[in-house]
Design a protein around this motif. Structure first.
Motif, PDB file in Angstrom:
ATOM      1  N   SER A 128      43.420  31.259  36.577  1.00  0.00           N
ATOM      2  CA  SER A 128      43.968  32.570  36.965  1.00  0.00           C
ATOM      3  C   SER A 128      45.489  32.673  36.845  1.00  0.00           C
ATOM      4  O   SER A 128      46.066  33.667  37.291  1.00  0.00           O
ATOM      5  CB  SER A 128      43.547  32.886  38.406  1.00  0.00           C
ATOM      6  OG  SER A 128      44.043  31.901  39.296  1.00  0.00           O
ATOM      7  N   VAL A 131      47.739  35.521  31.703  1.00  0.00           N
ATOM      8  CA  VAL A 131      47.010  36.591  31.023  1.00  0.00           C
ATOM      9  C   VAL A 131      47.696  36.848  29.676  1.00  0.00           C
ATOM     10  O   VAL A 131      48.841  36.442  29.448  1.00  0.00           O
ATOM     11  CB  VAL A 131      46.974  37.903  31.847  1.00  0.00           C
ATOM     12  CG1 VAL A 131      46.168  37.721  33.113  1.00  0.00           C
ATOM     13  CG2 VAL A 131      48.382  38.398  32.145  1.00  0.00           C
ATOM     14  N   THR A 139      45.297  44.212  28.904  1.00  0.00           N
ATOM     15  CA  THR A 139      45.451  42.873  29.466  1.00  0.00           C
ATOM     16  C   THR A 139      44.138  42.108  29.351  1.00  0.00           C
ATOM     17  O   THR A 139      43.068  42.623  29.715  1.00  0.00           O
ATOM     18  CB  THR A 139      45.902  42.940  30.934  1.00  0.00           C
ATOM     19  OG1 THR A 139      47.148  43.641  31.001  1.00  0.00           O
ATOM     20  CG2 THR A 139      46.094  41.554  31.517  1.00  0.00           C
ATOM     21  N   ASP A 141      42.070  38.458  30.260  1.00  0.00           N
ATOM     22  CA  ASP A 141      42.043  37.270  31.112  1.00  0.00           C
ATOM     23  C   ASP A 141      41.667  36.041  30.299  1.00  0.00           C
ATOM     24  O   ASP A 141      41.063  36.126  29.227  1.00  0.00           O
ATOM     25  CB  ASP A 141      41.034  37.457  32.251  1.00  0.00           C
ATOM     26  CG  ASP A 141      41.487  38.504  33.257  1.00  0.00           C
ATOM     27  OD1 ASP A 141      42.707  38.597  33.496  1.00  0.00           O
ATOM     28  OD2 ASP A 141      40.624  39.236  33.780  1.00  0.00           O
ATOM     29  N   LYS A 190      50.233  35.889  35.457  1.00  0.00           N
ATOM     30  CA  LYS A 190      49.443  36.944  36.098  1.00  0.00           C
ATOM     31  C   LYS A 190      50.165  37.469  37.334  1.00  0.00           C
ATOM     32  O   LYS A 190      50.668  36.696  38.141  1.00  0.00           O
ATOM     33  CB  LYS A 190      48.066  36.400  36.482  1.00  0.00           C
ATOM     34  CG  LYS A 190      47.054  37.494  36.813  1.00  0.00           C
ATOM     35  CD  LYS A 190      45.649  36.918  36.913  1.00  0.00           C
ATOM     36  CE  LYS A 190      44.616  38.028  37.032  1.00  0.00           C
ATOM     37  NZ  LYS A 190      43.236  37.479  37.056  1.00  0.00           N
TER      38      LYS A 190
END
Length: 200
Positions: A128, A131, A139, A141, A190
């Motif tokens: 996480s 990005v 955007t 992931d 991110k």
């Protein structure tokens, strides 16, 4: 008696001549005076025109060219990591390891990173932290399975789930499944902050 009378007449005629001579002289002087007064008037000097100031437009300074974000090879500190993007690959599918072959729904953009743990405990990059964004503002992931497959396919020293000890470095791939029309990529932390420009 006759002679005196003759002289008187001469004197009378002489007085008349003098009288008319004086009259004529006065008239001439008067005429000359009138002529002098009625001469051409002096020309009135033409006033000099005041020059009108010339308007000079103020030059408009050129618009400065925006500086693009730093790109490949630029190191930044992100939390407890020093992160440096090394290169970028674009592929349709990845094969390797127990994952087998994985195929992108669009295309895989793989960012190879050099990371250094500057924290006090061992840690991994995880899924996480980063990005990918294109020039339309979309955007994307990180794809964990494709990133693991890239680890096997490119035989990198680490993958995103490997713990890296404090003070040590590692190299690992981060994969993103993006639309085929996506371009102008920026690799981002991110939630905002650090941005790297990866190009198209």
């Amino acid at each position: 008696m006759i002679e005196w009378s003759h002289q008187a007449r001469r004197w009378k005629m002489l007085r008349k001549k003098w009288f008319w001579a004086v009259v004529v002289l006065v008239v001439v002087v008067a005429v000359i005076g009138v002529a002098g007064c009625g001469g051409s008037p002096k020309a009135t000097p033409t006033p000099e025109a005041t020059p009108i100031p010339t308007w000079t437009p103020t030059p408009i300074p050129p618009t400065p060219t925006p500086t693009p974000p730093p790109g490949i090879g630029t190191k930044f500190t992100v939390g407890t990591w020093e992160v440096t993007p090394l290169r970028v690959e674009r592929v349709q599918s990845l094969s390797g390891g127990f994952v087998g072959t994985v195929t992108a729904k669009g295309q895989y953009i793989i960012v190879f990173l050099k990371v250094k743990n500057i924290g006090t405990v061992s840690n991994n990059v995880g899924l996480s932290l980063f990005v990918l964004r294109d020039d339309l503002g979309r955007t994307f992931d990180m794809d964990g399975e494709a990133s693991l497959s890239a680890y096997y396919a490119y035989n990198t020293p680490e993958w995103w789930a490997d713990n890296i000890q404090p003070g040590l470095e590692g190299e690992l791939p981060i994969a993103f499944d993006v639309s085929t029309d996506a371009k102008g990529f920026t690799f981002r932390v991110k939630g905002g902050g650090v941005i790297w420009f990866l190009g198209s």
